[in-house]
Motif scaffolding. Structure first.
Motif, PDB file in Angstrom:
ATOM      1  N   ASN A 138       0.855  -1.177   0.000  1.00  0.00           N
ATOM      2  CA  ASN A 138       0.000   0.000   0.000  1.00  0.00           C
ATOM      3  C   ASN A 138       0.897   1.234   0.000  1.00  0.00           C
ATOM      4  OD1 ASN A 138      -1.681   2.222   0.762  1.00  0.00           O
ATOM      5  ND2 ASN A 138      -3.155   0.797   1.676  1.00  0.00           N
ATOM      6  N   GLU A 139       0.982   1.908  -1.150  1.00  0.00           N
ATOM      7  CA  GLU A 139       1.878   3.054  -1.238  1.00  0.00           C
ATOM      8  C   GLU A 139       1.379   4.228  -0.396  1.00  0.00           C
ATOM      9  OE1 GLU A 139       2.705   4.140  -5.270  1.00  0.00           O
ATOM     10  OE2 GLU A 139       4.245   2.597  -5.459  1.00  0.00           O
ATOM     11  N   THR A 140       0.060   4.345  -0.244  1.00  0.00           N
ATOM     12  CA  THR A 140      -0.486   5.443   0.547  1.00  0.00           C
ATOM     13  C   THR A 140      -0.104   5.309   2.016  1.00  0.00           C
ATOM     14  OG1 THR A 140      -2.373   5.637  -0.963  1.00  0.00           O
ATOM     15  CG2 THR A 140      -2.595   6.652   1.198  1.00  0.00           C
ATOM     16  N   LYS A 141      -0.264   4.081   2.560  1.00  0.00           N
ATOM     17  CA  LYS A 141       0.043   3.845   3.967  1.00  0.00           C
ATOM     18  C   LYS A 141       1.470   3.353   4.184  1.00  0.00           C
ATOM     19  CE  LYS A 141      -4.738   2.719   5.236  1.00  0.00           C
ATOM     20  NZ  LYS A 141      -5.633   1.703   5.855  1.00  0.00           N
ATOM     21  N   GLN A 142       2.181   3.049   3.095  1.00  0.00           N
ATOM     22  CA  GLN A 142       3.551   2.546   3.187  1.00  0.00           C
ATOM     23  C   GLN A 142       3.634   1.317   4.088  1.00  0.00           C
ATOM     24  OE1 GLN A 142       6.662   4.485   1.648  1.00  0.00           O
ATOM     25  NE2 GLN A 142       4.796   4.432   0.400  1.00  0.00           N
ATOM     26  N   GLU A 143       2.782   0.299   3.751  1.00  0.00           N
ATOM     27  CA  GLU A 143       2.783  -0.911   4.561  1.00  0.00           C
ATOM     28  C   GLU A 143       2.370  -2.108   3.728  1.00  0.00           C
ATOM     29  OE1 GLU A 143       0.012  -0.021   7.674  1.00  0.00           O
ATOM     30  OE2 GLU A 143      -1.746  -0.616   6.491  1.00  0.00           O
ATOM     31  N   TRP A 144       2.748  -3.284   4.250  1.00  0.00           N
ATOM     32  CA  TRP A 144       2.431  -4.554   3.589  1.00  0.00           C
ATOM     33  C   TRP A 144       1.146  -5.146   4.166  1.00  0.00           C
ATOM     34  CZ3 TRP A 144       4.851  -6.142  -0.647  1.00  0.00           C
ATOM     35  CH2 TRP A 144       6.160  -5.715  -0.884  1.00  0.00           C
ATOM     36  N   SER A 145       0.440  -5.897   3.329  1.00  0.00           N
ATOM     37  CA  SER A 145      -0.658  -6.743   3.788  1.00  0.00           C
ATOM     38  C   SER A 145      -0.649  -8.003   2.930  1.00  0.00           C
ATOM     39  CB  SER A 145      -2.012  -6.022   3.667  1.00  0.00           C
ATOM     40  OG  SER A 145      -2.270  -5.651   2.321  1.00  0.00           O
ATOM     41  N   VAL A 146      -1.383  -9.007   3.373  1.00  0.00           N
ATOM     42  CA  VAL A 146      -1.470 -10.270   2.636  1.00  0.00           C
ATOM     43  C   VAL A 146      -2.937 -10.581   2.370  1.00  0.00           C
ATOM     44  CG1 VAL A 146      -1.057 -12.757   2.705  1.00  0.00           C
ATOM     45  CG2 VAL A 146       0.675 -11.185   3.590  1.00  0.00           C
ATOM     46  N   ALA A 147      -3.242 -10.924   1.139  1.00  0.00           N
ATOM     47  CA  ALA A 147      -4.598 -11.325   0.765  1.00  0.00           C
ATOM     48  C   ALA A 147      -4.569 -12.753   0.260  1.00  0.00           C
ATOM     49  CB  ALA A 147      -5.162 -10.401  -0.310  1.00  0.00           C
ATOM     50  N   GLN A 148      -5.586 -13.539   0.661  1.00  0.00           N
ATOM     51  CA  GLN A 148      -5.713 -14.892   0.147  1.00  0.00           C
ATOM     52  C   GLN A 148      -6.994 -15.001  -0.668  1.00  0.00           C
ATOM     53  OE1 GLN A 148      -4.547 -18.429   2.016  1.00  0.00           O
ATOM     54  NE2 GLN A 148      -3.513 -17.460   3.753  1.00  0.00           N
ATOM     55  N   ILE A 149      -6.851 -15.644  -1.822  1.00  0.00           N
ATOM     56  CA  ILE A 149      -8.015 -15.966  -2.644  1.00  0.00           C
ATOM     57  C   ILE A 149      -8.049 -17.490  -2.816  1.00  0.00           C
ATOM     58  CG2 ILE A 149      -8.071 -13.736  -3.814  1.00  0.00           C
ATOM     59  CD1 ILE A 149      -6.940 -16.713  -5.799  1.00  0.00           C
ATOM     60  N   GLU A 150      -9.183 -17.994  -3.273  1.00  0.00           N
ATOM     61  CA  GLU A 150      -9.316 -19.440  -3.482  1.00  0.00           C
ATOM     62  C   GLU A 150      -9.821 -19.686  -4.897  1.00  0.00           C
ATOM     63  OE1 GLU A 150     -10.979 -22.407  -0.405  1.00  0.00           O
ATOM     64  OE2 GLU A 150     -12.577 -22.223  -1.911  1.00  0.00           O
ATOM     65  N   LEU A 151      -9.025 -20.403  -5.673  1.00  0.00           N
ATOM     66  CA  LEU A 151      -9.416 -20.784  -7.032  1.00  0.00           C
ATOM     67  C   LEU A 151     -10.289 -22.029  -6.982  1.00  0.00           C
ATOM     68  CD1 LEU A 151      -5.984 -20.486  -8.880  1.00  0.00           C
ATOM     69  CD2 LEU A 151      -7.785 -18.774  -8.721  1.00  0.00           C
ATOM     70  N   PRO A 152     -10.987 -22.329  -8.088  1.00  0.00           N
ATOM     71  CA  PRO A 152     -11.719 -23.598  -8.137  1.00  0.00           C
ATOM     72  C   PRO A 152     -10.766 -24.775  -7.949  1.00  0.00           C
ATOM     73  CG  PRO A 152     -12.392 -22.175  -9.935  1.00  0.00           C
ATOM     74  CD  PRO A 152     -11.199 -21.518  -9.303  1.00  0.00           C
ATOM     75  N   ARG A 153     -11.315 -25.891  -7.511  1.00  0.00           N
ATOM     76  CA  ARG A 153     -10.511 -27.103  -7.331  1.00  0.00           C
ATOM     77  C   ARG A 153      -9.948 -27.542  -8.681  1.00  0.00           C
ATOM     78  NH1 ARG A 153     -14.235 -29.962  -5.014  1.00  0.00           N
ATOM     79  NH2 ARG A 153     -14.862 -31.078  -6.887  1.00  0.00           N
ATOM     80  N   PRO A 154      -8.667 -27.921  -8.746  1.00  0.00           N
ATOM     81  CA  PRO A 154      -8.080 -28.329 -10.038  1.00  0.00           C
ATOM     82  C   PRO A 154      -8.640 -29.674 -10.500  1.00  0.00           C
ATOM     83  CG  PRO A 154      -6.540 -28.706  -8.226  1.00  0.00           C
ATOM     84  CD  PRO A 154      -7.699 -27.969  -7.640  1.00  0.00           C
ATOM     85  N   PRO A 155      -8.581 -29.911 -11.835  1.00  0.00           N
ATOM     86  CA  PRO A 155      -8.061 -29.015 -12.863  1.00  0.00           C
ATOM     87  C   PRO A 155      -9.063 -27.913 -13.211  1.00  0.00           C
ATOM     88  CG  PRO A 155      -8.823 -31.034 -13.878  1.00  0.00           C
ATOM     89  CD  PRO A 155      -8.967 -31.233 -12.400  1.00  0.00           C
ATOM     90  N   ILE A 156      -8.555 -26.706 -13.511  1.00  0.00           N
ATOM     91  CA  ILE A 156      -9.403 -25.550 -13.807  1.00  0.00           C
ATOM     92  C   ILE A 156      -9.712 -25.507 -15.299  1.00  0.00           C
ATOM     93  CG2 ILE A 156      -9.527 -23.030 -13.801  1.00  0.00           C
ATOM     94  CD1 ILE A 156      -7.703 -23.054 -11.371  1.00  0.00           C
ATOM     95  N   THR A 157     -10.964 -25.310 -15.637  1.00  0.00           N
ATOM     96  CA  THR A 157     -11.360 -25.121 -17.034  1.00  0.00           C
ATOM     97  C   THR A 157     -11.785 -23.666 -17.193  1.00  0.00           C
ATOM     98  OG1 THR A 157     -13.623 -25.860 -16.514  1.00  0.00           O
ATOM     99  CG2 THR A 157     -12.072 -27.514 -17.351  1.00  0.00           C
ATOM    100  N   TRP A 158     -10.963 -22.896 -17.891  1.00  0.00           N
ATOM    101  CA  TRP A 158     -11.226 -21.480 -18.089  1.00  0.00           C
ATOM    102  C   TRP A 158     -10.537 -21.025 -19.361  1.00  0.00           C
ATOM    103  CZ3 TRP A 158      -7.555 -17.481 -18.260  1.00  0.00           C
ATOM    104  CH2 TRP A 158      -8.077 -16.190 -18.318  1.00  0.00           C
ATOM    105  N   GLN A 159     -11.209 -20.186 -20.126  1.00  0.00           N
ATOM    106  CA  GLN A 159     -10.623 -19.624 -21.335  1.00  0.00           C
ATOM    107  C   GLN A 159     -10.765 -18.111 -21.307  1.00  0.00           C
ATOM    108  OE1 GLN A 159     -12.651 -21.675 -24.570  1.00  0.00           O
ATOM    109  NE2 GLN A 159     -10.946 -23.090 -24.792  1.00  0.00           N
TER     110      GLN A 159
END
Length: 486
Positions: A138-159
């Motif tokens: 975050n350049e405004t606050k000059q600090e780090w954070s961590v975000a977690q996302i979750e993808l679909p279970r593999p194998p992924i079908t996406w185009q």
């Protein structure tokens, strides 16, 4: 001085000095195979072996990624902790600041635990998806954070260009948007918080055992996962310093590969009595390292900028760049070799390129750029050995221009060469008329992909008819960048 304070002071210093800077937007070993002297093989025999090893080229976008083999992640070299940056009187360039931020992001992610979620009970319990963590600045606050996302279970079908990729945001207060990719090499998201953009400088991605996925042993999949910390290309890390550095790195690596082949006195299969090191120019090898990682759609939309983005990744990541690149057809590494249970392009060069000392272990050899470049020289030479005599003669006289034939074969095997030769005949373009790209005359625009034909004192473009869309764009990309490395 803490790393966070270091980054803050560094960024403030750079912003004051160059505020006008702009951005664009453990492997299983294979037994050493019996070596076959390709020089003693007929062109028909060489072509037959190449045809059997040829990849399926109708694979689509580079963003449609395959599953990275667990053996590649397990062979990842150990990382040393980042050195603390002390801001004194020296002026840091933008790409040095980026390198520092990437190093800090790796440290931020090192102890982050990925959140695996299971649903169901007993034997019906399944892994809900694949968690991925991102280190955000975050350049405004000059600090780090961590975000977690979750993808679909593999194998992924996406185009790309079709339905959006479904995902879950596991970190409250963070807004995430899928940008591109699905796998270890290219998956990237953009993030914001309270309307402020957050810059991605690191990503932690779990690599799974593909055999356990096929057997749907989800608990074992999560328990045996090997997380890798690797940053795909992002516009926040794009810098001209990395572009020039990437070019220099590729040239130096290709030169070393060719020098090793020369010292080993490996003979050419395409040109008997000559050395393999003299059969393929350095410019062709380095060009392949770029165009193999350049998506066709990116090239159509961005032209030379698409190449710069790939070069920037080589400049930032060096030997690690594209180590985790897996196509939807399971071609692996920076030079995109295939395995196919011992019958792919990689095993072919190990068997037939005598004396080149190609690493016999696919996952290790295909992901090591120096080794993969030596293997690419061998494959290009073998492909030439299986071609018509008139193509080989024309190539010998003008290797950069006639390189469209070996790179077409590299992309899809001997059938691509046969089709390309047939198309050129239909277009009434002779081999000795092929030329480097020129400038289109006003009012005579020709839609590319195209080849360039010498007519008197002029060089004119001739559009390539549809016969293999991927190969047409592959040739166009080759012609557009090969001169950069000459």
């Amino acid at each position: 001085m803490s790393m966070m304070k270091t980054a803050a002071l560094t960024l403030m210093l750079v912003s004051l000095i160059c505020s006008g800077c702009a951005t664009t937007g453990g492997a299983t070993g294979e037994e050493e195979p019996t070596l076959i002297d390709a020089e003693g093989s007929s062109p028909a025999e060489v072509a037959a072996s190449l045809e059997a090893a040829a990849p399926n080229t109708e694979g689509g976008s580079k963003q449609e990624e395959g599953e990275l083999p667990l053996a590649v992640a397990e062979s990842e070299p150990p990382r040393e902790g980042p050195e603390e940056v002390i801001v004194q009187s020296r002026i840091l360039t933008r790409h040095q600041v980026i390198q520092d931020l990437v190093a800090e992001a790796q440290a931020v992610l090192r102890d982050i635990e990925l959140e695996y979620v299971f649903t169901g009970k007993g034997k019906r319990q399944v892994l809900r998806g694949r968690p991925v963590a991102f280190a955000l600045w975050n350049e405004t606050k000059q600090e780090w954070s961590v975000a977690q996302i979750e993808l679909p279970r593999p194998p992924i079908t996406w185009q790309p260009g079709r339905k959006p990729l479904k995902f879950r945001t596991l970190t409250p207060g963070i807004q995430a948007k899928h940008v591109k990719g699905t796998g270890a090499e290219r998956l990237m998201f953009s993030f914001s918080q309270d309307g402020n953009p957050l810059k991605v400088y690191g990503r932690k991605f779990p690599v799974f055992d593909n055999n356990l996925i096929k057997r749907r042993q989800w608990r074992a999949v999560a328990q045996s996962a090997k997380p890798i910390i690797y940053l795909p290309f992002t516009e926040d890390t794009f810098d001209p310093g990395f572009v020039s550095g990437g070019k220099e790195f590729l040239v130096a690596t290709a030169r070393k590969a060719i020098e090793e082949l020369r010292l080993a006195q490996v003979p050419s299969a395409a040109f008997p009595g000559e050395l393999l090191a003299d059969s393929i120019p350095l410019s062709v090898v380095t060009t392949l390292a770029v165009i193999e990682q350049t998506d066709d759609n990116d090239y159509v939309q961005k032209q030379a900028i698409a190449f710069d983005e790939v070069l920037s990744q080589y400049g930032l990541k060096q030997e690690e760049a594209y180590r985790y690149s897996v196509s939807s057809a399971n071609a692996l590494g920076p030079m995109q070799f295939t395995n196919r249970r011992g019958n792919g392009t990689y095993s072919l060069v190990v068997r037939r390129c005598r004396g080149a000392n190609i690493d016999p272990v696919f996952e290790r050899g295909a992901t090591n750029l120096l080794n993969a470049m030596k293997a690419a020289v061998c494959l290009l030479d073998l492909e030439l050995a299986g071609m018509r005599a008139d193509i080989r003669r024309a190539y010998r006289d003008n290797p950069a221009v006639l390189g469209i034939f070996p790179v077409a074969a590299y992309n899809g095997g001997p059938r691509n060469v046969t089709k390309l030769y047939r198309v050129l005949t239909q277009m009434k373009v002779k081999l000795d008329e092929l030329s480097r790209p020129g400038e289109q005359l006003a009012g005579a625009a020709v839609k590319c992909p195209c080849v360039w034909k010498t007519v008197g004192a002029e060089v004119r473009p001739v559009a390539i008819p549809r016969y293999n869309n991927e190969n047409r764009w592959y040739i166009e990309k080759y012609q557009s960048i090969v001169s950069l490395f000459e």
